[in-house]
Every structure is written in C-alpha cells, then in structure tokens.
Design a protein around this motif. Structure first.
Motif, short mmCIF file in Angstrom:
data_model
loop_
_atom_site.label_atom_id
_atom_site.label_comp_id
_atom_site.label_asym_id
_atom_site.label_seq_id
_atom_site.Cartn_x
_atom_site.Cartn_y
_atom_site.Cartn_z
N ASP A 10 -24.27 -1.64 -11.92
CA ASP A 10 -25.11 -2.57 -11.43
C ASP A 10 -24.04 -3.79 -11.54
O ASP A 10 -23.52 -4.51 -12.39
CB ASP A 10 -26.19 -2.92 -12.57
CG ASP A 10 -26.81 -4.31 -12.34
OD1 ASP A 10 -26.70 -4.87 -11.37
OD2 ASP A 10 -27.80 -4.34 -13.19
N THR A 70 -27.48 -7.20 -5.43
CA THR A 70 -28.68 -8.08 -5.02
C THR A 70 -28.54 -9.22 -4.27
O THR A 70 -27.48 -9.83 -4.44
CB THR A 70 -29.35 -8.40 -6.37
OG1 THR A 70 -30.73 -8.84 -6.13
CG2 THR A 70 -28.51 -9.36 -7.36
N SER A 92 -30.66 -11.70 -5.09
CA SER A 92 -31.32 -12.56 -6.03
C SER A 92 -30.46 -13.54 -6.69
O SER A 92 -31.07 -14.64 -7.32
CB SER A 92 -32.21 -11.81 -7.10
OG SER A 92 -33.06 -10.53 -6.65
N LYS A 93 -29.26 -13.48 -6.55
CA LYS A 93 -28.43 -14.38 -7.32
C LYS A 93 -27.76 -15.15 -6.47
O LYS A 93 -28.20 -16.35 -6.12
CB LYS A 93 -27.46 -13.55 -8.55
CG LYS A 93 -28.45 -12.55 -9.32
CD LYS A 93 -28.97 -13.33 -10.16
CE LYS A 93 -30.34 -12.66 -11.00
NZ LYS A 93 -30.13 -11.35 -11.38
#
Ligand SMILES: *Cc1c(COP(=O)(O)O)cnc(C)c1O
Length: 373
Positions: free
Chosen positions: A196, A226, A228-229
């Motif tokens: 991850d 991701t 998202s960050k």
C-alpha cells in the motif's frame, strides 16, 4: 417417519462468522463545538486541494452525468501509465485504494487462511481480511517501519497475503528497497504481497521503492496507490493498483465495473498529468515537515518529532506531565483537530497532518504554550 430434530434456528439473518468481531468504522472528528472553522489535521487530506486542472475536468463532466463511466477506464489508465512510465494493462482503478485492497483480499483469501498484516498498515486491511474469514497475524514494527524480519517470522508457506503500507500510517516511514526485496525473496512464491503506497507520492529518497519493480519482475506483488492524499481528491474516491497480469485478471473477475465514477476518473487523469502541481505540493509538504521538525525541537525535552516521509507526523510525548491526550485537548481548545493514535499504534503519540504553513504555525504555537505551561 423419522422424528423431526428440534434445531434452534436464529430468528434473524445470520451474520457471516468473520463479521462477528467487527465494529463499524468511525471517522476522525471534523468539528469542534464552538469553533466555526476548525483546522482539520486528522485525515491526511491535502490542504492545497486538487490541481485546478482536475477541478476543471470535474466541472466539465457535469454535463454528462447521465452517462455511465468508461468501465475499461482507458483515459485514466493511460494518463497514469504515461506519467509513471508503467504498463497501462497492469493498472486497475477503483473507488479509492480501499476498494482495490478489498478486492485483492477477496480474490485470494479464503475463510481460515492466514493473512499477515504489518502493524502500521491501513486500518481497513484488517476489516477486509476479517470479513473474508482470514486468520490475521500481525507483524510488529519495532523500528516503527515495516520490518522484514518480523514479517518473515509471521508468514509461512500457507500465508495467502502479506499487507504492508510503505510509507506506513501513522508513522510515515517506508521499507527501504533492499529490505523490500529481501521480504519478497523470503516469502513463498504463492503469497501475494500487497504494498500500500498511498503516501509514495511524497517520498524523495534514493532507497525508496514503491513496489513497482516487484510488480514488473514477478507475478505475486501488487501495489496500491491513491488520489486521496497528495492529489487532493479524497472526496471523489479514486485510487488505483498496479499488478502483474494474473492479479489484474483476478481483480477483473470480481470488480464492479463502474465503481470508479466518470467525474472522478476525469479529475484524476487531469490531476496526474499536472506534474508541476504535484511537485509543488510535494515540495511544499516536505519543506513544512522540516520546518515543523525544527519547531518541535525548539520546544525542548518532553516532546519529540518522529521523522516522517508522508503528509503527517507523529509527536511523541516523553514525560509524565505532557501526554498525547493533553496535547490533543490543547489543540482542540484552539480549534485544531489532531488524530489520536488508535490501539495497536505507537504508544504515547499523537498524529497530525501537515497543513498549510499558517496552520502548521498555529500547531507550533499551541504546542509551545502546552509544553511551557
Ligand atoms: C489514506 C490511506 C489510504 C487511501 O485510501 P483511499 O481509499 O484511497 O482514500 C490507503 N492506505 C493508507 C495507509 C492510508 O492512510
């Protein structure tokens, strides 16, 4: 006729065994009573927001909301492949990297199978593995980063999957390339290694490897990423994985075709192509991390900055008068929301997201008062 056996039947639908020990996810706080606009430093969101190009791409999709997304995800996969120099066929996009992690676990883990989770990996990994009926074994992180020896000690020939976060959360430390390679060599060939790499976009270090090289050189490692960050699109729910053909095929068999929405994919494609903007956000974050570290050092003994390569950091409280709970309360009184470290995380620590520079200044001011008072 045989006598009927009196079987006690449940009066409601029966919960799958793996769900019995689970409780619903509780999101970090986003409000403080009495504070109109709190500074939310609890969810590792990017306070710069997304690239303006991403926001514009999102707006443009608004005239086409009646259309289904492209289930083949061609545009976003191409954009990611070009920017990162990887194979488009190895990419699958999903509703946040969380969804992809869930799909990977569902595809490879059967009830009763062993799954090894590195102590500070993504919290949802244990939920997905439990729901699948897995036996979870935690590998500790004595140096606060994924630890190859403890992962290898926890795994055996029957281990179906090993999950690490690199950088990990809530510490922000990565597993160096040599150690990642040693981990892969030490695991059974049929154990899926899930890396991850949600915070990989922030890392600038020669010995860092996102897991990409293992994806490309074998058939048993997969990396999740991701938007998202660093890309500032947490609200749109869009992430991706990069895997070898067999793993991509496995996920393709069970994924819901439209979980990555059209607007999310359009925004993400524009975001990943805006390399200048991502570099700006990364460099800003890393400069602020240094500045915060220096600021915390000036506060003297009793509080310690734990080095991080991500967009958050841990503060460790080392004397009895100053605690993570006390510091959290002081921050909240001043309209700042930190993230308490949950059970199982490093003891005596408080996690704080790197914000904009005036927000980080506000944190340092409150901490100075708290440590001095
Ligand atoms: C934030 C985070 C993610 C990202 O999850 P999304 O579902 O993509 O929003 C993944 N792993 C870790 C460790 C994280 O902290």
């Amino acid at each position: 006729m045989r006598p009927r056996l009196e079987v006690e039947r449940p009066s409601t639908p029966e919960l799958a065994p793996g769900l019995r020990g689970l409780t619903p996810f509780r999101q970090g706080k986003s409000e403080i009573p009495g504070h109109m606009n709190p500074i939310k430093l609890s969810a590792n969101e990017s306070h710069h927001g997304p690239s303006p190009a991403a926001a514009e791409a999102y707006r443009q999709r608004s005239s086409e909301l009646f259309r289904y997304p492209d289930g083949a995800q061609v545009e976003l996969r191409r954009a990611i492949a070009e920017v990162f120099g990887i194979r488009a066929e190895g990419i699958v996009c999903g509703n946040g990297s969380d969804e992809l992690l869930q799909l990977l676990i569902r595809a490879y883990v059967r009830p009763g199978d062993e799954v090894v989770l590195s102590r500070n990996c993504f919290a949802m990994a244990s939920v997905h593995a439990s729901a699948q009926g897995a036996r979870i074994v935690y590998a500790e992180e004595p140096a606060l980063r994924p630890d190859t020896d403890s992962l290898l000690a926890a795994a055996n020939a029957e281990t179906r999957a090993v999950v690490i976060a690199s950088p990990n959360n809530p510490v922000g430390q990565y597993l160096p390339r040599e150690e990642l390679m040693r981990l892969r060599r030490g695991l059974a060939d049929n154990t899926l290694l899930i890396v991850d790499a949600a915070y990989a976009d922030y890392v600038v270090a020669d010995d860092f490897d996102t897991g990409q090289s293992l994806v490309e050189s074998g058939s048993n490692t997969v990396m999740t990423r991701t938007f998202s960050k660093l890309y500032g699109l947490a609200g749109l729910r869009i992430g991706w994985m990069y895997g070898p053909p067999n793993v991509v095929d496995a996920v393709a068999r069970i994924r819901t075709p439209f979980s990555a929405s059209a607007a999310a994919m359009a925004a993400a494609a524009a975001a990943v192509r805006d390399v200048h903007y991502s570099e700006f956000v990364r460099d800003y974050n890393n400069r602020e991390l240094c500045r915060i570290e220096a600021g915390v050092k000036r506060l003297g003994a009793g509080i310690e900055f734990v080095p991080s390569f991500a967009n958050f950091y841990l503060l460790h409280f080392a004397d009895s008068r100053h605690t993570p709970e006390g510091a959290a309360a002081a921050l909240e009184r001043n309209g700042i929301i930190p993230r308490p470290v949950g059970a199982g995380g490093p003891a005596g620590c408080l996690r704080i997201t790197v914000g904009l520079s005036h927000e980080n200044d506000a944190v340092l001011r409150v901490l100075a008062e708290y440590m001095g008072g």
